[in-house]
Design a protein around this motif. Structure first.
Motif, PDB file in Angstrom:
ATOM      1  N   PRO A   1       0.859  -1.142  -0.010  1.00  0.00           N
ATOM      2  CA  PRO A   1       0.151  -0.149   0.156  1.00  0.00           C
ATOM      3  C   PRO A   1       0.900   1.285   0.086  1.00  0.00           C
ATOM      4  N   VAL A   2       2.160   1.550   0.582  1.00  0.00           N
ATOM      5  CA  VAL A   2       2.877   2.445   0.700  1.00  0.00           C
ATOM      6  C   VAL A   2       3.667   2.649  -0.388  1.00  0.00           C
ATOM      7  N   LEU A   3       3.921   1.782  -1.504  1.00  0.00           N
ATOM      8  CA  LEU A   3       4.713   1.771  -2.399  1.00  0.00           C
ATOM      9  C   LEU A   3       4.765   3.275  -3.047  1.00  0.00           C
ATOM     10  N   PRO A   4       3.929   3.830  -3.413  1.00  0.00           N
ATOM     11  CA  PRO A   4       4.056   5.109  -4.260  1.00  0.00           C
ATOM     12  C   PRO A   4       4.671   6.106  -3.166  1.00  0.00           C
ATOM     13  N   TYR A   5       4.321   6.021  -1.778  1.00  0.00           N
ATOM     14  CA  TYR A   5       4.908   6.949  -0.722  1.00  0.00           C
ATOM     15  C   TYR A   5       6.423   6.707  -0.696  1.00  0.00           C
ATOM     16  N   ALA A   6       6.626   5.427  -0.736  1.00  0.00           N
ATOM     17  CA  ALA A   6       8.194   5.001  -0.639  1.00  0.00           C
ATOM     18  C   ALA A   6       9.082   5.562  -1.802  1.00  0.00           C
ATOM     19  N   VAL A   7       8.260   5.648  -2.926  1.00  0.00           N
ATOM     20  CA  VAL A   7       9.165   6.002  -4.218  1.00  0.00           C
ATOM     21  C   VAL A   7       9.527   7.538  -4.009  1.00  0.00           C
ATOM     22  N   LEU A   8       8.392   8.190  -3.646  1.00  0.00           N
ATOM     23  CA  LEU A   8       8.649   9.715  -3.557  1.00  0.00           C
ATOM     24  C   LEU A   8       8.978  10.338  -1.941  1.00  0.00           C
TER      25      LEU A   8
ATOM     26  N   GLU B   1      23.144   4.131   3.914  1.00  0.00           N
ATOM     27  CA  GLU B   1      22.179   3.258   4.493  1.00  0.00           C
ATOM     28  C   GLU B   1      20.737   3.499   4.579  1.00  0.00           C
ATOM     29  N   ALA B   2      20.498   4.624   4.306  1.00  0.00           N
ATOM     30  CA  ALA B   2      19.213   5.413   4.009  1.00  0.00           C
ATOM     31  C   ALA B   2      18.595   4.665   2.901  1.00  0.00           C
ATOM     32  N   ALA B   3      19.551   4.879   1.906  1.00  0.00           N
ATOM     33  CA  ALA B   3      19.422   4.263   0.416  1.00  0.00           C
ATOM     34  C   ALA B   3      18.707   2.955   0.349  1.00  0.00           C
ATOM     35  N   LEU B   4      19.939   2.061   1.023  1.00  0.00           N
ATOM     36  CA  LEU B   4      19.777   0.643   1.042  1.00  0.00           C
ATOM     37  C   LEU B   4      18.584   0.076   1.817  1.00  0.00           C
ATOM     38  N   ILE B   5      18.240   0.910   2.717  1.00  0.00           N
ATOM     39  CA  ILE B   5      16.702   0.704   3.447  1.00  0.00           C
ATOM     40  C   ILE B   5      15.529   0.991   2.730  1.00  0.00           C
ATOM     41  N   GLN B   6      15.427   2.210   1.828  1.00  0.00           N
ATOM     42  CA  GLN B   6      14.532   2.408   1.037  1.00  0.00           C
ATOM     43  C   GLN B   6      14.427   1.467  -0.098  1.00  0.00           C
ATOM     44  N   ILE B   7      15.584   1.129  -0.567  1.00  0.00           N
ATOM     45  CA  ILE B   7      15.417   0.132  -1.756  1.00  0.00           C
ATOM     46  C   ILE B   7      14.935  -1.142  -1.352  1.00  0.00           C
ATOM     47  N   GLY B   8      15.341  -1.712  -0.129  1.00  0.00           N
ATOM     48  CA  GLY B   8      14.798  -2.893   0.669  1.00  0.00           C
ATOM     49  C   GLY B   8      13.237  -2.818   0.524  1.00  0.00           C
TER      50      GLY B   8
END
Length: 313
Positions: free
Chosen positions: A96-103, A128-135
């Motif tokens: 459900p939060v994929l659009p939010y996670a991308v933006l 680290e923040a980038a890897l967490i977001q990508i995960g």
């Protein structure tokens, strides 16, 4: 193995691979803090920091195992109910939060200090923040593709047919969980458009909070409408898979996110960490999250009873 199975297999392995760095980062935080090599997150004591990150380590491990179960041969042999439950919670958390996670990088405050309470420290390195977001994004996308292909293999008739084919529609009373889900979603949407009733700390609201309230509110309404459609068998002749998908993801969102937020709300009230507070009034937030958890679980039960997972599986 047809084309969809091959796509699902790639998605499942990709989901497990995407979440592995998150798991390793969380392990390094726990080990590093215990050995005095890394600082404890702002607003947390040592015990609180270790417990919080240990819980997320366990969740990540389960997520990776579920992703692999969706594509490995042994995933077809293990009991279907626990696998389906874990996949339901996982999709409820992430899809459900994929659009939010991308933006989300565009929605963070300018000073880079998010208020969303996700357990990350503001001093966390960018990589680290980038890897967490990508995960998170990779796991969500992977589950969104791998799970339907798994369900198609294991329960080929689960989403087959159209509404009304299975004798639904005998109930004349509106299912209570759809009423509760609609009410919860309405409150979240009210806050998303700027409503202030029930908001105790208005200064804690940021753009991310507004967007997430809107996202969760819309999914709550979608889950309620989809569950009503499946239970009542209306509108007739609509392909069954359409409300099933929205009911599955939306009910999982209600259950998973509100369960997590209820635990976080209790922690903030009991521990009262410095500089941390939720915008919502505690009593109202607790009632909303408990109602959402109950409604989400009841929606899943109704979906299961109407052929999402055959009883004899």
């Amino acid at each position: 193995m047809d084309r969809w199975d091959r796509v699902g297999k790639v998605a499942g392995y990709g989901a497990a691979l995407a979440l592995t760095p998150y798991l390793l980062i969380k392990v390094s935080w726990v080990v590093g803090s215990l050995l005095g090599l890394l600082p404890v997150g702002a607003g947390f004591g040592m015990a609180e920091w270790v417990v919080l990150n240990s819980v997320t380590i366990g969740m990540a491990g389960i997520g990776i195992a579920v992703a692999l179960a969706l594509v490995r041969p042994w995933g077809m042999r293990i009991p279907g109910a626990p696998l389906a439950f874990c996949a339901w919670v996982g999709t409820g958390f992430l899809v459900p939060v994929l659009p939010y996670a991308v933006l989300s990088s565009l929605l963070d405050p300018a000073d880079g200090n998010p208020k969303s309470g996700n357990g990350a420290d503001p001093s966390m390195p960018v990589w680290e923040a980038a890897l967490i977001q990508i995960g998170f994004v990779g796991m969500g996308l992977g589950l969104a593709i791998a799970l339907p292909t798994y369900l198609r293999r294991r329960w080929p008739d689960a989403f087959a047919g159209r509404l009304g084919d299975g004798g639904e529609g005998s109930r004349r009373v509106l299912p209570w969980m759809t009423v509760v889900g609609t009410a919860v979603g309405g409150v979240w949407l009210y806050w998303a458009v700027g409503g202030t009733a029930g908001v105790a700390h208005r200064g804690e609201r940021d753009l991310a909070w507004y967007v997430l309230c809107g996202v969760f509110g819309l999914w709550a309404l979608a889950a309620s409408a989809a569950t009503w459609a499946v239970v009542r068998g209306r509108p007739a002749r609509v392909p069954r898979w359409v409300p099933m998908v929205f009911g599955w993801v939306g009910s999982g969102s209600l259950f998973a996110w509100s369960g997590w937020k209820f635990a976080l709300t209790l922690y903030l009230v009991v521990a009262r960490p410095a500089g941390a507070a939720l915008p919502e009034e505690f009593a109202l937030a607790a009632v909303l999250h408990l109602a959402a958890v109950g409604a989400g679980a009841a929606m899943l039960r109704e979906l299961v009873r109407t052929r999402l997972v055959p009883v004899n599986s």
